[in-house]
Design an enzyme around this catalytic site. Sequence first.
Site, PDB file in Angstrom:
ATOM      1  N   GLN A 148       0.832  -1.198   0.000  1.00 51.19           N
ATOM      2  CA  GLN A 148       0.000   0.000   0.000  1.00 51.19           C
ATOM      3  C   GLN A 148       0.872   1.255   0.000  1.00 51.19           C
ATOM      4  O   GLN A 148       1.835   1.338   0.755  1.00 51.19           O
ATOM      5  CB  GLN A 148      -0.916   0.005   1.223  1.00 51.19           C
ATOM      6  CG  GLN A 148      -1.966  -1.079   1.211  1.00 51.19           C
ATOM      7  CD  GLN A 148      -3.074  -0.821   0.205  1.00 51.19           C
ATOM      8  OE1 GLN A 148      -3.270   0.307  -0.255  1.00 51.19           O
ATOM      9  NE2 GLN A 148      -3.811  -1.870  -0.143  1.00 51.19           N
ATOM     10  N   CYS A 156      -9.732  -1.058  -4.254  1.00 51.48           N
ATOM     11  CA  CYS A 156      -9.200   0.269  -4.595  1.00 51.48           C
ATOM     12  C   CYS A 156      -9.936   0.877  -5.785  1.00 51.48           C
ATOM     13  O   CYS A 156      -9.512   1.901  -6.325  1.00 51.48           O
ATOM     14  CB  CYS A 156      -7.701   0.187  -4.899  1.00 51.48           C
ATOM     15  SG  CYS A 156      -7.305  -0.870  -6.317  1.00 51.48           S
TER      16      CYS A 156
END
Length: 457
Positions: free
Chosen positions: A286, A413
């Site tokens: 991330q 996402c």
Amino acid sequence: MSPDTQTTSTGLELVVDVGPVAHGGHCVARHDGRVVFVRHGIPGERVRVRLTDAEEKAKFWRADVVEVLDASPDRVPHFWRTADSASSWAHGRPPVGGAELGHVSLQRQRSLKAEVLAEQLSRLAGVELSPDVEGVGQAAKANGAGKTDDGGAGLAWRTRASFGVTQSGRLGMHAHRSDQVIPVQEMPLAVDGINALRLWDVDLQGIERVEVAAPANGSRPLVLLAPAPGTRAKRLNSILAQLPADVSVASYDPLKNETLQLRGRTWVQESAAGHDYRVTGAGFWQIHRDAPETLVGAVTGFLHEGGFLEPGAAVADLYAGAGLFTAPLADAVGETGSVLSVEGAPGTSRDARKNLHGSPQVEIVQGKVERVLRQRPRQFDALILDPPRAGAGKAVVSQLIASSPRAIAYVSCDPSSFARDIGYFQEGGWSLAGLRAFDLYPHTHHLETVALLTPRG
């Protein structure tokens, strides 16, 4: 020609009223009945735009704002001139991508992202929800009803950054939907560890792309160089000599998926949820400095609150990467439980093996999720999936439902593929039992969601 239309040295320009926000970083406007996807505007504004993609027979056109005629009260000065549309086009070039909402206040950015998420859920899944998009990090303060107010500027959060290289060998970034590489002298969204490398001062001739990872824990950064075909070792050594001595450097061939050590390590050490993780240079992690802790907390919070994550439980971590979720899941289920970790990328799966070698309750399997689930049918108390931007898809969703878990935590996402998959789950008899959305990508149109799904009845 309409008085609101003019031709300039840079192309055709129109005056339009900016309509609602849409998924993808643009708003919808109309001109003579044709849809125009406008970037760098805010709903309610009247603006002059430059057409960037305007085939006569196309169903829609694309455009960038070059002048604001009637501004929204949520418009703020852009923090980065190289990404500011009006300033860039005034100098005869497009803005760089990656900061397309930098002209919008952070509070309005989050409300726009919430609108996009709600619209996608309604249209693709038939779910009527309007979740707040939460700020993250130390500057995010509780503001009642789950809302947050980021007291910061939304800058210096990227621990990873990708760059192109100009023909003259200078560091640059691409314009949106373009092969054009525009030189840069800063990256305000990146952490100090990336900007401190001053890669824009390095002669990068012979290199096609540069990837940089600077872990939030302050451990050794890594620079990955993707050389152009035929680049000689002498050229790479010249670049190496221009980089700080305490930085690891490697060359990377994306076609062969091969990383070669030039100096130091070919991986970085990340930290989250009380664990250290080895992550290869090309491996996934991330990018927001506070994302790992935020997402682990949201996932385990949903599962703990529902009683799905207890000692002795059997869980699976799908699209597991280097083990960000796998390690805390192993802590939660203990040695009497079991965790199956599935990752498709060989190098990243090897990282997971190294990161979880001390957890006997974890089984690491490298392969496509759909193949592993088909070849190893098992019953699970809970599943965690964090698929790539394209989402899981109908076939994988069907396999997940068939494994009959008590709950599924879905990390996404992309609001479009997420909403589509939620629709598939609902068709299979499952319901959305919990949803949180996070602003892990300030000043861009992207957001992250964490959902809890449970079977109906």
